[in-house]
Motif scaffolding. Sequence first.
Motif, PDB file in Angstrom:
ATOM      1  N   GLU A 164       0.825  -1.209   0.000  1.00  0.00           N
ATOM      2  CA  GLU A 164       0.000   0.000   0.000  1.00  0.00           C
ATOM      3  C   GLU A 164       0.858   1.257   0.000  1.00  0.00           C
ATOM      4  O   GLU A 164       0.504   2.259  -0.635  1.00  0.00           O
ATOM      5  CB  GLU A 164      -0.943  -0.017   1.200  1.00  0.00           C
ATOM      6  CG  GLU A 164      -2.026  -1.088   1.109  1.00  0.00           C
ATOM      7  CD  GLU A 164      -3.038  -0.946   2.232  1.00  0.00           C
ATOM      8  OE1 GLU A 164      -3.768   0.049   2.235  1.00  0.00           O
ATOM      9  OE2 GLU A 164      -3.075  -1.834   3.100  1.00  0.00           O
ATOM     10  N   ASP A 252      -5.058   4.334   6.057  1.00  0.00           N
ATOM     11  CA  ASP A 252      -6.500   4.144   6.210  1.00  0.00           C
ATOM     12  C   ASP A 252      -7.226   5.421   6.625  1.00  0.00           C
ATOM     13  O   ASP A 252      -8.444   5.401   6.832  1.00  0.00           O
ATOM     14  CB  ASP A 252      -6.777   3.062   7.255  1.00  0.00           C
ATOM     15  CG  ASP A 252      -6.256   1.704   6.824  1.00  0.00           C
ATOM     16  OD1 ASP A 252      -6.333   1.408   5.623  1.00  0.00           O
ATOM     17  OD2 ASP A 252      -5.756   0.956   7.688  1.00  0.00           O
ATOM     18  N   ARG A 338     -13.771  -5.845  -1.555  1.00  0.00           N
ATOM     19  CA  ARG A 338     -12.321  -6.007  -1.723  1.00  0.00           C
ATOM     20  C   ARG A 338     -11.983  -6.477  -3.136  1.00  0.00           C
ATOM     21  O   ARG A 338     -11.071  -5.954  -3.782  1.00  0.00           O
ATOM     22  CB  ARG A 338     -11.804  -7.024  -0.698  1.00  0.00           C
ATOM     23  CG  ARG A 338     -10.292  -7.265  -0.754  1.00  0.00           C
ATOM     24  CD  ARG A 338      -9.934  -8.581  -0.091  1.00  0.00           C
ATOM     25  NE  ARG A 338     -10.535  -9.705  -0.820  1.00  0.00           N
ATOM     26  CZ  ARG A 338     -10.772 -10.891  -0.290  1.00  0.00           C
ATOM     27  NH1 ARG A 338     -10.485 -11.117   0.982  1.00  0.00           N
ATOM     28  NH2 ARG A 338     -11.314 -11.858  -1.018  1.00  0.00           N
ATOM     29  N   PHE A 341     -12.429  -3.659  -5.743  1.00  0.00           N
ATOM     30  CA  PHE A 341     -11.316  -2.703  -5.736  1.00  0.00           C
ATOM     31  C   PHE A 341     -10.074  -3.313  -6.388  1.00  0.00           C
ATOM     32  O   PHE A 341      -9.366  -2.644  -7.136  1.00  0.00           O
ATOM     33  CB  PHE A 341     -11.002  -2.268  -4.308  1.00  0.00           C
ATOM     34  CG  PHE A 341     -12.067  -1.388  -3.677  1.00  0.00           C
ATOM     35  CD1 PHE A 341     -13.107  -0.878  -4.430  1.00  0.00           C
ATOM     36  CD2 PHE A 341     -12.022  -1.086  -2.326  1.00  0.00           C
ATOM     37  CE1 PHE A 341     -14.077  -0.068  -3.858  1.00  0.00           C
ATOM     38  CE2 PHE A 341     -12.984  -0.277  -1.741  1.00  0.00           C
ATOM     39  CZ  PHE A 341     -14.015   0.230  -2.514  1.00  0.00           C
ATOM     40  N   ASP A 347      -7.880   1.929  -4.840  1.00  0.00           N
ATOM     41  CA  ASP A 347      -7.406   1.573  -3.503  1.00  0.00           C
ATOM     42  C   ASP A 347      -8.439   1.809  -2.405  1.00  0.00           C
ATOM     43  O   ASP A 347      -8.269   1.280  -1.306  1.00  0.00           O
ATOM     44  CB  ASP A 347      -6.123   2.344  -3.170  1.00  0.00           C
ATOM     45  CG  ASP A 347      -6.329   3.842  -3.169  1.00  0.00           C
ATOM     46  OD1 ASP A 347      -5.680   4.525  -2.382  1.00  0.00           O
ATOM     47  OD2 ASP A 347      -7.159   4.336  -3.961  1.00  0.00           O
ATOM     48  N   ASP A 348      -9.508   2.581  -2.657  1.00  0.00           N
ATOM     49  CA  ASP A 348     -10.499   2.795  -1.612  1.00  0.00           C
ATOM     50  C   ASP A 348     -11.766   3.365  -2.243  1.00  0.00           C
ATOM     51  O   ASP A 348     -11.855   3.545  -3.460  1.00  0.00           O
ATOM     52  CB  ASP A 348      -9.968   3.723  -0.519  1.00  0.00           C
ATOM     53  CG  ASP A 348      -9.445   5.051  -1.076  1.00  0.00           C
ATOM     54  OD1 ASP A 348      -9.998   5.550  -2.084  1.00  0.00           O
ATOM     55  OD2 ASP A 348      -8.487   5.602  -0.498  1.00  0.00           O
ATOM     56  N   ARG A 349     -12.766   3.637  -1.405  1.00  0.00           N
ATOM     57  CA  ARG A 349     -14.049   4.121  -1.921  1.00  0.00           C
ATOM     58  C   ARG A 349     -13.924   5.473  -2.616  1.00  0.00           C
ATOM     59  O   ARG A 349     -14.522   5.698  -3.668  1.00  0.00           O
ATOM     60  CB  ARG A 349     -15.066   4.226  -0.766  1.00  0.00           C
ATOM     61  CG  ARG A 349     -15.551   2.876  -0.273  1.00  0.00           C
ATOM     62  CD  ARG A 349     -16.447   3.017   0.953  1.00  0.00           C
ATOM     63  NE  ARG A 349     -16.892   1.716   1.410  1.00  0.00           N
ATOM     64  CZ  ARG A 349     -18.147   1.269   1.300  1.00  0.00           C
ATOM     65  NH1 ARG A 349     -19.069   2.021   0.758  1.00  0.00           N
ATOM     66  NH2 ARG A 349     -18.470   0.068   1.738  1.00  0.00           N
ATOM     67  N   ASP A 351     -11.362   6.751  -4.106  1.00  0.00           N
ATOM     68  CA  ASP A 351     -10.706   6.583  -5.400  1.00  0.00           C
ATOM     69  C   ASP A 351     -11.671   5.950  -6.407  1.00  0.00           C
ATOM     70  O   ASP A 351     -11.701   6.317  -7.582  1.00  0.00           O
ATOM     71  CB  ASP A 351      -9.456   5.720  -5.240  1.00  0.00           C
ATOM     72  CG  ASP A 351      -8.559   5.734  -6.472  1.00  0.00           C
ATOM     73  OD1 ASP A 351      -8.557   6.750  -7.188  1.00  0.00           O
ATOM     74  OD2 ASP A 351      -7.865   4.734  -6.718  1.00  0.00           O
TER      75      ASP A 351
END
Length: 363
Positions: A164, A252, A338, A341, A347-349, A351
């Motif tokens: 990450e 995070d 997961r 993505f 990488d996350d919501r 994005d």
Amino acid sequence: MFNPADFNAEELVVRDRAIAAFHRSKDLPEALEATRAPLLQFVQADAMALCLMHVEPFDFQWHVPGPPVPILDGYAELAQHDFLREPILKRPNVPIRDTQLLTRDAYERTLIYQRSRELDPPLEHIMAVLLPIRPGLVGALAFYRTLRRPFSSGNASALSSLNEHLMNMVRNCSDFQTTATGARLLEVLYNRPDTGFIVVEPPSRIELRSPRADGLLEKWFARSDFDSCGLPEIFKAQLNALVRMDADSRLDNNVWISLHGDTYRTVRFVEMPAPDGPRQWALIMNEIPTSIPLPAQMKLQLTPRQVDIAKYLLRNRSNKQIAEESGLSFHTVKTHVRDIFNELKVDDRADFLYQAARLNKPV
């Protein structure tokens, strides 16, 4: 997933040095060079290279910090013989070693190995991982050993613990293109009409604020929401919390997102490089409409069930809400999210929302 118990004290120190090096520049070659020594030490490799690949239209570019790896100069001719390419494309974020795929005899018969011996240094062992950067852009990070000592599962775990951070470094370098230091952001970013930028020196000193940021701040917040420095209290609190966190925890917590009417309001907190002086942060502000249809090119990459879950995500539903509305278990929904993505290489919501908006209306 990073578990400190998997590493001894010396390894954790080296890992921290590598993570610190990731933030020394927003120029990708400089960032790779800065992190090369601690990263090679942590993964226990002799050389490394990063291949950035655009999917449509397909093209690639190798970045090799430190001494050259001559075989990569002719990679276009060897790509179809690269036995690691398909396995890592199928399993993003999972380091894969040559010994997992081939026997030693089979490996020595590969064109990759034979050509490396001709050009020197010989690539006696290879480990690689695919890093999803954003839709249409991935990075293949490869590590090489020039002695016949296979990469271990522990070496793979070490690399996996940094995935990450590595994705974040490449993504930030891609966003900024060249180094931005001190009180300056790139002029091209400063003048972008769709995005607001604020540069802050923690705890609350504003060094630069773009015209678009002024407009968004005025629209998003009442006067009573601001600190005396001119920064919204909620941004100041999140920034100060990020400064106190370790690098793993920051991953995070570096996005703020708020649903307001028919738009998502998002802020991404990006740590700036700091060759000299205090570390500064860029707050990148965007508005994204909630009425985002799932782009056709994303839909083609997902299963029918994943398409349903993706549509819930675009309506800002939490995993718990999706489980309740779809009749699925929370664990199943979490697994689908997961996989979505990973498949879309976001990488996350935040994005995911941004990339869906961009594909519906490219900017």
